[in-house]
Design an enzyme around this catalytic site. Structure first.
Site, PDB file in Angstrom:
ATOM      1  N   LYS A  42       0.802  -1.187   0.000  1.00 43.43           N
ATOM      2  CA  LYS A  42       0.000   0.000   0.000  1.00 43.43           C
ATOM      3  C   LYS A  42       0.853   1.262   0.000  1.00 43.43           C
ATOM      4  O   LYS A  42       0.407   2.321  -0.430  1.00 43.43           O
ATOM      5  CB  LYS A  42      -0.872   0.063   1.256  1.00 43.43           C
ATOM      6  CG  LYS A  42      -1.941  -0.945   1.358  1.00 43.43           C
ATOM      7  CD  LYS A  42      -2.741  -0.727   2.643  1.00 43.43           C
ATOM      8  CE  LYS A  42      -3.661  -1.887   2.873  1.00 43.43           C
ATOM      9  NZ  LYS A  42      -4.314  -1.804   4.176  1.00 43.43           N
ATOM     10  N   GLY A  43       2.039   1.183   0.509  1.00 44.07           N
ATOM     11  CA  GLY A  43       2.834   2.375   0.774  1.00 44.07           C
ATOM     12  C   GLY A  43       3.144   3.259  -0.405  1.00 44.07           C
ATOM     13  O   GLY A  43       3.360   4.448  -0.257  1.00 44.07           O
ATOM     14  N   ASP A  98       7.604   2.657  -1.936  1.00 47.75           N
ATOM     15  CA  ASP A  98       7.742   3.795  -1.038  1.00 47.75           C
ATOM     16  C   ASP A  98       9.126   3.856  -0.407  1.00 47.75           C
ATOM     17  O   ASP A  98       9.754   4.899  -0.364  1.00 47.75           O
ATOM     18  CB  ASP A  98       6.652   3.798   0.042  1.00 47.75           C
ATOM     19  CG  ASP A  98       6.602   2.506   0.853  1.00 47.75           C
ATOM     20  OD1 ASP A  98       7.294   1.521   0.497  1.00 47.75           O
ATOM     21  OD2 ASP A  98       5.836   2.472   1.838  1.00 47.75           O
ATOM     22  N   ASP A 101      14.119  -0.933   1.874  1.00 45.91           N
ATOM     23  CA  ASP A 101      14.704  -1.159   3.195  1.00 45.91           C
ATOM     24  C   ASP A 101      15.594  -2.397   3.136  1.00 45.91           C
ATOM     25  O   ASP A 101      16.697  -2.338   2.604  1.00 45.91           O
ATOM     26  CB  ASP A 101      13.549  -1.315   4.196  1.00 45.91           C
ATOM     27  CG  ASP A 101      13.972  -1.249   5.644  1.00 45.91           C
ATOM     28  OD1 ASP A 101      15.170  -1.396   5.931  1.00 45.91           O
ATOM     29  OD2 ASP A 101      13.104  -1.054   6.500  1.00 45.91           O
ATOM     30  N   LYS A 129      17.012   3.052   2.100  1.00 45.02           N
ATOM     31  CA  LYS A 129      17.618   2.891   3.426  1.00 45.02           C
ATOM     32  C   LYS A 129      18.686   1.788   3.328  1.00 45.02           C
ATOM     33  O   LYS A 129      18.494   0.669   3.790  1.00 45.02           O
ATOM     34  CB  LYS A 129      16.530   2.521   4.436  1.00 45.02           C
ATOM     35  CG  LYS A 129      16.925   2.708   5.873  1.00 45.02           C
ATOM     36  CD  LYS A 129      15.862   2.173   6.828  1.00 45.02           C
ATOM     37  CE  LYS A 129      14.689   3.091   6.980  1.00 45.02           C
ATOM     38  NZ  LYS A 129      13.773   2.631   8.075  1.00 45.02           N
ATOM     39  N   PHE A 150      12.598   5.174  11.970  1.00 45.61           N
ATOM     40  CA  PHE A 150      11.245   4.767  11.625  1.00 45.61           C
ATOM     41  C   PHE A 150      10.493   5.963  11.082  1.00 45.61           C
ATOM     42  O   PHE A 150      10.110   6.853  11.822  1.00 45.61           O
ATOM     43  CB  PHE A 150      10.517   4.176  12.832  1.00 45.61           C
ATOM     44  CG  PHE A 150       9.305   3.396  12.428  1.00 45.61           C
ATOM     45  CD1 PHE A 150       9.400   2.044  12.152  1.00 45.61           C
ATOM     46  CD2 PHE A 150       8.081   4.018  12.272  1.00 45.61           C
ATOM     47  CE1 PHE A 150       8.286   1.325  11.740  1.00 45.61           C
ATOM     48  CE2 PHE A 150       6.966   3.316  11.864  1.00 45.61           C
ATOM     49  CZ  PHE A 150       7.066   1.962  11.606  1.00 45.61           C
ATOM     50  N   VAL A 151      10.320   5.986   9.752  1.00 44.45           N
ATOM     51  CA  VAL A 151       9.702   7.126   9.089  1.00 44.45           C
ATOM     52  C   VAL A 151       8.262   6.809   8.686  1.00 44.45           C
ATOM     53  O   VAL A 151       7.932   5.677   8.340  1.00 44.45           O
ATOM     54  CB  VAL A 151      10.518   7.572   7.855  1.00 44.45           C
ATOM     55  CG1 VAL A 151      11.834   8.195   8.285  1.00 44.45           C
ATOM     56  CG2 VAL A 151      10.770   6.418   6.903  1.00 44.45           C
ATOM     57  N   ASP A 157       3.359   4.052   6.717  1.00 42.71           N
ATOM     58  CA  ASP A 157       2.523   3.946   7.896  1.00 42.71           C
ATOM     59  C   ASP A 157       3.212   3.281   9.076  1.00 42.71           C
ATOM     60  O   ASP A 157       4.281   2.697   8.948  1.00 42.71           O
ATOM     61  CB  ASP A 157       1.284   3.128   7.565  1.00 42.71           C
ATOM     62  CG  ASP A 157       1.583   1.636   7.473  1.00 42.71           C
ATOM     63  OD1 ASP A 157       0.959   0.854   8.217  1.00 42.71           O
ATOM     64  OD2 ASP A 157       2.448   1.242   6.662  1.00 42.71           O
ATOM     65  N   ARG A 163      -0.275   7.583   7.118  1.00 37.26           N
ATOM     66  CA  ARG A 163      -0.086   7.629   5.667  1.00 37.26           C
ATOM     67  C   ARG A 163      -0.484   8.987   5.089  1.00 37.26           C
ATOM     68  O   ARG A 163       0.036   9.407   4.076  1.00 37.26           O
ATOM     69  CB  ARG A 163      -0.928   6.551   4.974  1.00 37.26           C
ATOM     70  CG  ARG A 163      -0.462   5.132   5.202  1.00 37.26           C
ATOM     71  CD  ARG A 163      -1.268   4.173   4.308  1.00 37.26           C
ATOM     72  NE  ARG A 163      -1.172   2.794   4.729  1.00 37.26           N
ATOM     73  CZ  ARG A 163      -0.199   1.966   4.394  1.00 37.26           C
ATOM     74  NH1 ARG A 163       0.797   2.392   3.648  1.00 37.26           N
ATOM     75  NH2 ARG A 163      -0.205   0.723   4.803  1.00 37.26           N
TER      76      ARG A 163
END
Length: 184
Positions: A42-43, A98, A101, A129, A150-151, A157, A163
């Protein structure tokens, strides 16, 4: 929600400028190739929506929904919740994410989609990241490199919240401190 943010990492204006720049670069690089943009839900939805408004070449859009997390903890296994609805054979695929990581999910998706014989697979991400990378995955297109924090916001989210923030902020540790392995 704003009280849960320790600090703003990237403002709405900074994001807008970088996304526009990225859209222009992708448009140049894929001129005449009719790329298929694949959003990883979803991000990605906020980033992808803005990015598409800055892509000036003919292109198509599709989405995939995948999961490798339960809450904030990685399960180690990637499962596809929604697959593509378009054939990608011979197409130039731009995967839109998004945040890149650990790279585990995108590595899995690259291998999965490669079997469908696309002309190419490229990654475009809002944030990279690299300090958390576990799989050899790299984004050709990235707006920002971020440290291990933690962004949230702009599509990202924590427990399906934040979001809708128009900026990217660092979540206060006390908001998620009861979780063991917090990962975006």
């Amino acid at each position: 929600m704003k009280n849960d943010i320790e600090r703003v990492f990237f403002t709405e204006e900074e994001i807008e400028a970088k996304v526009k720049e990225l859209g222009e670069q992708i448009s140049k690089d894929f001129e005449g190739k009719d790329p298929l943009f694949v959003g990883v839900l979803k991000g990605c939805f906020v980033f992808m929506s803005d990015l598409m408004r800055h892509v000036t070449i003919p292109c198509s859009v599709d989405f995939m929904a995948v999961s490798s997390y339960k809450g904030t903890t990685s399960t180690g296994a990637v499962s596809i919740q929604k697959d593509l609805s378009q054939n990608i054979e011979g197409r130039h695929v731009v995967m839109v994410e998004d945040i890149l990581d650990s790279g585990v999910t995108l590595s899995y998706l690259q291998n999965y989609l490669s079997g469908r014989k696309p002309a190419s697979i490229t990654i475009a991400t809002l944030m990279d990241k690299p300090s958390r990378r576990k799989a050899p995955v790299y984004a050709k297109y990235s707006c920002f490199e971020v440290p291990d924090a933690f962004v949230v916001g702009y599509g990202l989210d924590y427990n399906e919240l934040y979001r809708n923030l128009p900026y990217i902020g660092v979540l206060k540790p006390e908001i998620y401190s009861d979780q063991e392995d917090v990962i975006n």
